[in-house]
Design a protein around this motif. Sequence first.
Motif, PDB file in Angstrom:
ATOM      1  N   MET A  16      39.418  53.527  44.316  1.00  0.00           N
ATOM      2  CA  MET A  16      39.096  52.244  43.692  1.00  0.00           C
ATOM      3  C   MET A  16      38.151  51.432  44.576  1.00  0.00           C
ATOM      4  N   LEU A  17      38.298  51.527  45.879  1.00  0.00           N
ATOM      5  CA  LEU A  17      37.370  50.827  46.769  1.00  0.00           C
ATOM      6  C   LEU A  17      35.945  51.330  46.550  1.00  0.00           C
ATOM      7  N   GLY A  18      35.791  52.618  46.318  1.00  0.00           N
ATOM      8  CA  GLY A  18      34.468  53.172  46.006  1.00  0.00           C
ATOM      9  C   GLY A  18      33.928  52.615  44.704  1.00  0.00           C
ATOM     10  N   GLU A  54      46.814  41.208  57.237  1.00  0.00           N
ATOM     11  CA  GLU A  54      45.769  41.873  56.455  1.00  0.00           C
ATOM     12  C   GLU A  54      46.145  41.954  54.982  1.00  0.00           C
ATOM     13  N   HIS A  55      47.410  42.177  54.675  1.00  0.00           N
ATOM     14  CA  HIS A  55      47.845  42.154  53.275  1.00  0.00           C
ATOM     15  C   HIS A  55      47.535  40.788  52.664  1.00  0.00           C
ATOM     16  N   ASP A  56      47.820  39.732  53.410  1.00  0.00           N
ATOM     17  CA  ASP A  56      47.550  38.377  52.907  1.00  0.00           C
ATOM     18  C   ASP A  56      46.058  38.117  52.738  1.00  0.00           C
ATOM     19  N   PHE A  57      45.238  38.608  53.660  1.00  0.00           N
ATOM     20  CA  PHE A  57      43.784  38.459  53.499  1.00  0.00           C
ATOM     21  C   PHE A  57      43.312  39.168  52.230  1.00  0.00           C
ATOM     22  N   GLY A  58      43.865  40.329  51.953  1.00  0.00           N
ATOM     23  CA  GLY A  58      43.509  41.050  50.730  1.00  0.00           C
ATOM     24  C   GLY A  58      43.847  40.233  49.490  1.00  0.00           C
ATOM     25  N   THR A  91      36.957  45.403  50.160  1.00  0.00           N
ATOM     26  CA  THR A  91      36.803  46.845  50.423  1.00  0.00           C
ATOM     27  C   THR A  91      36.718  47.116  51.917  1.00  0.00           C
ATOM     28  N   ASP A  92      35.966  46.294  52.641  1.00  0.00           N
ATOM     29  CA  ASP A  92      35.838  46.488  54.083  1.00  0.00           C
ATOM     30  C   ASP A  92      37.193  46.335  54.769  1.00  0.00           C
ATOM     31  N   LEU A  93      37.911  45.279  54.405  1.00  0.00           N
ATOM     32  CA  LEU A  93      39.241  45.053  54.968  1.00  0.00           C
ATOM     33  C   LEU A  93      40.153  46.246  54.696  1.00  0.00           C
ATOM     34  N   ILE A 132      43.641  50.748  55.865  1.00  0.00           N
ATOM     35  CA  ILE A 132      44.179  52.067  55.535  1.00  0.00           C
ATOM     36  C   ILE A 132      44.046  53.013  56.722  1.00  0.00           C
ATOM     37  N   GLU A 133      42.905  52.967  57.388  1.00  0.00           N
ATOM     38  CA  GLU A 133      42.698  53.828  58.550  1.00  0.00           C
ATOM     39  C   GLU A 133      43.741  53.536  59.629  1.00  0.00           C
ATOM     40  N   LYS A 134      44.014  52.259  59.880  1.00  0.00           N
ATOM     41  CA  LYS A 134      45.017  51.884  60.888  1.00  0.00           C
ATOM     42  C   LYS A 134      46.408  52.360  60.469  1.00  0.00           C
ATOM     43  N   GLU A 135      46.733  52.186  59.196  1.00  0.00           N
ATOM     44  CA  GLU A 135      48.059  52.619  58.753  1.00  0.00           C
ATOM     45  C   GLU A 135      48.203  54.132  58.848  1.00  0.00           C
ATOM     46  N   ASP A 136      47.220  54.864  58.326  1.00  0.00           N
ATOM     47  CA  ASP A 136      47.314  56.329  58.336  1.00  0.00           C
ATOM     48  C   ASP A 136      47.324  56.896  59.752  1.00  0.00           C
TER      49      ASP A 136
END
Length: 183
Positions: A17-19, A85-89, A122-124, A129-133
């Motif tokens: 979806m980000l794409g 970050e969730h709140d920023f989203g 999308t940037d956030l 996601i990278e940090k979580e994974d």
Amino acid sequence: MSAIQLMVDEHKNIKRMLGVIRKYCFKVLKNEDVDYKDFYKIIDFVRNYADKHHHGKEEDYLFNRMIEEIKGPAEKLVRQGMLVEHDFGRLYMQNLEKALIAFEKGEEEAKLDIIANAIGYTDLLYRHIEKEDDVVYKFAERSLSKETLEQLDADCEKVEEEAKEKGIQDKYLNLINELESKI
């Protein structure tokens, strides 16, 4: 399937979806024909699949257990990192919705805010996601007890079953396919 693997797999759907969001924004930038109502579908996906369904599992189950069991470093990582970050989203989506409403009222300049908030999101999320994974989930798998991980699996499986009964996964995976077909 483990809860952690499930969340990693959900990230793959979110990244699709980000794409889509990025391509929609590029069409806006190039002044191409865009169905702006699709941005409301994107907001629906973000709020109900990425946030409520996916982040709900993280916030209600994984993160709470990390804070309770691991304490110090997990609490800092979760409270000062992931939850912020969730709140920023959420803020990006609120601002995107406001921009869409302004655009619908004839404010052409609102296109800037549509692009800015959608791309900001999308940037956030790509970085989040990278940090979580790569960090958060692996930290949880290494640090939480076997019993806690098993309970996390059971809790997340229950959430998945309830969502499946409501058609959540199918609805939002079909939405990704629909929007991908338009770009």
